[in-house]
Write a protein that holds these residues in place. Structure first.
Motif, PDB file in Angstrom:
ATOM      1  N   PRO A   1       0.822  -1.211   0.000  1.00  0.00           N
ATOM      2  CA  PRO A   1       0.000   0.000   0.000  1.00  0.00           C
ATOM      3  C   PRO A   1       0.857   1.262   0.000  1.00  0.00           C
ATOM      4  O   PRO A   1       2.037   1.249   0.365  1.00  0.00           O
ATOM      5  CB  PRO A   1      -0.803  -0.130   1.308  1.00  0.00           C
ATOM      6  CG  PRO A   1       0.063  -0.967   2.200  1.00  0.00           C
ATOM      7  CD  PRO A   1       0.782  -1.918   1.293  1.00  0.00           C
ATOM      8  N   ALA A   2       0.246   2.359  -0.383  1.00  0.00           N
ATOM      9  CA  ALA A   2       0.962   3.638  -0.420  1.00  0.00           C
ATOM     10  C   ALA A   2       1.291   4.143   0.973  1.00  0.00           C
ATOM     11  O   ALA A   2       2.149   5.015   1.123  1.00  0.00           O
ATOM     12  CB  ALA A   2       0.119   4.672  -1.169  1.00  0.00           C
ATOM     13  N   GLN A   3       0.621   3.623   1.996  1.00  0.00           N
ATOM     14  CA  GLN A   3       0.907   4.063   3.365  1.00  0.00           C
ATOM     15  C   GLN A   3       2.327   3.720   3.794  1.00  0.00           C
ATOM     16  O   GLN A   3       2.902   4.398   4.660  1.00  0.00           O
ATOM     17  CB  GLN A   3      -0.095   3.432   4.331  1.00  0.00           C
ATOM     18  CG  GLN A   3      -1.460   4.082   4.331  1.00  0.00           C
ATOM     19  CD  GLN A   3      -2.325   3.615   3.175  1.00  0.00           C
ATOM     20  OE1 GLN A   3      -1.899   2.814   2.357  1.00  0.00           O
ATOM     21  NE2 GLN A   3      -3.557   4.115   3.113  1.00  0.00           N
ATOM     22  N   ILE A   4       2.910   2.682   3.223  1.00  0.00           N
ATOM     23  CA  ILE A   4       4.301   2.356   3.539  1.00  0.00           C
ATOM     24  C   ILE A   4       5.222   3.478   3.065  1.00  0.00           C
ATOM     25  O   ILE A   4       6.161   3.881   3.770  1.00  0.00           O
ATOM     26  CB  ILE A   4       4.688   1.008   2.906  1.00  0.00           C
ATOM     27  CG1 ILE A   4       3.901  -0.121   3.560  1.00  0.00           C
ATOM     28  CG2 ILE A   4       6.186   0.750   3.032  1.00  0.00           C
ATOM     29  CD1 ILE A   4       4.192  -1.488   2.981  1.00  0.00           C
ATOM     30  N   ASP A   5       4.953   4.021   1.894  1.00  0.00           N
ATOM     31  CA  ASP A   5       5.728   5.156   1.402  1.00  0.00           C
ATOM     32  C   ASP A   5       5.483   6.397   2.245  1.00  0.00           C
ATOM     33  O   ASP A   5       6.394   7.223   2.429  1.00  0.00           O
ATOM     34  CB  ASP A   5       5.369   5.444  -0.054  1.00  0.00           C
ATOM     35  CG  ASP A   5       5.808   4.318  -0.979  1.00  0.00           C
ATOM     36  OD1 ASP A   5       6.785   3.628  -0.644  1.00  0.00           O
ATOM     37  OD2 ASP A   5       5.168   4.137  -2.031  1.00  0.00           O
ATOM     38  N   VAL A   6       4.272   6.541   2.773  1.00  0.00           N
ATOM     39  CA  VAL A   6       3.982   7.682   3.641  1.00  0.00           C
ATOM     40  C   VAL A   6       4.810   7.612   4.916  1.00  0.00           C
ATOM     41  O   VAL A   6       5.424   8.606   5.339  1.00  0.00           O
ATOM     42  CB  VAL A   6       2.476   7.724   3.972  1.00  0.00           C
ATOM     43  CG1 VAL A   6       2.192   8.775   5.043  1.00  0.00           C
ATOM     44  CG2 VAL A   6       1.664   8.025   2.724  1.00  0.00           C
ATOM     45  N   ILE A   7       4.870   6.451   5.537  1.00  0.00           N
ATOM     46  CA  ILE A   7       5.641   6.301   6.770  1.00  0.00           C
ATOM     47  C   ILE A   7       7.129   6.486   6.493  1.00  0.00           C
ATOM     48  O   ILE A   7       7.855   7.131   7.266  1.00  0.00           O
ATOM     49  CB  ILE A   7       5.357   4.931   7.406  1.00  0.00           C
ATOM     50  CG1 ILE A   7       3.893   4.863   7.837  1.00  0.00           C
ATOM     51  CG2 ILE A   7       6.274   4.678   8.596  1.00  0.00           C
ATOM     52  CD1 ILE A   7       3.470   3.528   8.385  1.00  0.00           C
ATOM     53  N   GLY A   8       7.610   5.936   5.372  1.00  0.00           N
ATOM     54  CA  GLY A   8       9.010   6.163   5.008  1.00  0.00           C
ATOM     55  C   GLY A   8       9.309   7.630   4.768  1.00  0.00           C
ATOM     56  O   GLY A   8      10.373   8.130   5.161  1.00  0.00           O
ATOM     57  N   SER A   9       8.388   8.346   4.139  1.00  0.00           N
ATOM     58  CA  SER A   9       8.580   9.783   3.910  1.00  0.00           C
ATOM     59  C   SER A   9       8.577  10.560   5.221  1.00  0.00           C
ATOM     60  O   SER A   9       9.360  11.501   5.395  1.00  0.00           O
ATOM     61  CB  SER A   9       7.490  10.306   2.978  1.00  0.00           C
ATOM     62  OG  SER A   9       7.506   9.628   1.742  1.00  0.00           O
TER      63      SER A   9
END
Length: 291
Positions: A259-267
Motif C-alpha cells: 500500500p501507499a501508506q508504507i511510502d507515507v511512513i518512510g517519507s
C-alpha cells in the motif's frame, strides 16, 4: 647626426602564453578541475533518488494492491497513514524497541568510550579490537549466534520483545562507542584543565565543560542507533519469535500487497530525520554566534 636603433623585441618562447591573446583552457583541464565535484553530485543523486521516489509515490492512488506504478495524485494515503491495524502495531513496536535500544546503548556506549579514551588498562587494546566485531560480522551470523547460544538457553518460547531489544542493544553498542570515541579524541584537553585551574570540581568540570563538548557526538550516536534499530530486519527475524516489527511487516506485505501508506511512513521518517539535522545545525550556528 647619430641615429640609434632600438633593440630587437624579445621573442616569445614557444609554449608561453601571449599576453595579447585570451587564455583558453583545454577541455582536459576543465574536466580535471570539475571531476571531483561532478562525482560528488552523482553519488548524492544516486543516494537521494530512492527517497525522492518514495516521497513522490506516497501521493499516488494505486489501481490495485501494489503501489509500484503511478496512477494519479491523491492525498488519501496521507489522510490515513495506517492502512491496517497490523501496520500501526508493527510501527509502534519498532519505535518502542528503537527508543529502548537507543537509550541503553547510548548510555553504555558513552561510558565505554570514556573508559577507552581517558583510562589505560591491560585489556584496552583487546577490547578496542572486539568492539569492531559486531560491525564487521554479517548480521546473519550475529542473529543466528544470539538465537542459538543465548536465547534458546532461556527457552524455545522466550523469543519476543525483550530478545529483540537485547539483540539491538548489542548491535548498536559498537556504533555508539566508535562515534563517541571520535568526538572525545578530537576534544581539546586543555579546556578541562583550565576549568580545574579555576577551582571547578570534577563534577562541575564534567557538567559544564566535558558534557557540552561531547553532546554533539552523543546525539549523533543516539540518532545512528535509533536508525539502525528501526531499520534492522535480519537480526530481528532471528530473535522476534511471534513479534512483527515494521521492517518485517514490509517484507511480508511486499508478497501480498504494497500500500501507499508504507511510502507515507518512510517519507515521514525521512522528513523527521532531515528536520532533526536542520535543527541541530541551526542550534549549533546560534551557539557559535553567541560566542
Amino acid at each position: 647626426m647619430t641615429t640609434t636603433t632600438a633593440p630587437p623585441a624579445a621573442s616569445t618562447p614557444s609554449g608561453a602564453a601571449d599576453p595579447g591573446r585570451p587564455y583558453r583552457r583545454s577541455p582536459l583541464t576543465w574536466i580535471r578541475e570539475h571531476l571531483l565535484a561532478a562525482i560528488t553530485v552523482v553519488v548524492f543523486v544516486f543516494m537521494l533518488a530512492p527517497n525522492a521516489v518514495i516521497l513522490w509515490m506516497s501521493f499516488n492512488q494505486p489501481i490495485g494492491k501494489f503501489d509500484y506504478d503511478w496512477n494519479r495524485f491523491s492525498l488519501s494515503a496521507w489522510k490515513n497513514p495506517c492502512a491496517t491495524n497490523e501496520m500501526c502495531h508493527s510501527l509502534g513496536l519498532s519505535v518502542e524497541i528503537g527508543l529502548i535500544a537507543t537509550l541503553v546503548s547510548t548510555a553504555l556506549g558513552t561510558m565505554i568510550a570514556f573508559a577507552m579514551v581517558r583510562h589505560r588498562f591491560k585489556a584496552r587494546s583487546g577490547i578496542n579490537s572486539l568492539l569492531f566485531l559486531p560491525m564487521a560480522a554479517p548480521e546473519v551470523v550475529m542473529g543466528a549466534t544470539l538465537t542459538a547460544l543465548f536465547f534458546n538457553t532461556i527457552g524455545p518460547g522466550s523469543l519476543g520483545f525483550w530478545t529483540i531489544t537485547i539483540a539491538h542493544i548489542v548491535f548498536c553498542l559498537s556504533y555508539v562507542v566508535v562515534t563517541v570515541k571520535s568526538r572525545l579524541a578530537g576534544m581539546d584537553p586543555t579546556l578541562e584543565r583550565a576549568a580545574q585551574d579555576l577551582y571547578a570540581t570534577p563534577l562541575q568540570t564534567f557538567m559544564k565543560v566535558t558534557l557540552p563538548l561531547v553532546a554533539p557526538g552523543i546525539g549523533a550516536a543516539a540518532l545512528l542507533a535509533f536508525a539502525l534499530s528501526v531499520d534492522d530486519y535480519i537480526i530481528t527475524a532471528f530473535t522476534a519469535g511471534n513479534m512483527e516489527t515494521f521492517p518485517m511487516y514490509i517484507w511480508g506485505s511486499v508478497q501480498r500487497a504494497y500500500p501507499a501508506q508504507i511510502d507515507v511512513i518512510g517519507s515521514l521518517m525521512l522528513i523527521c530525520t532531515m528536520a532533526i539535522i536542520a535543527l541541530s545545525q541551526i542550534l549549533g550556528r546560534a551557539r557559535n554566534a553567541r560566542r
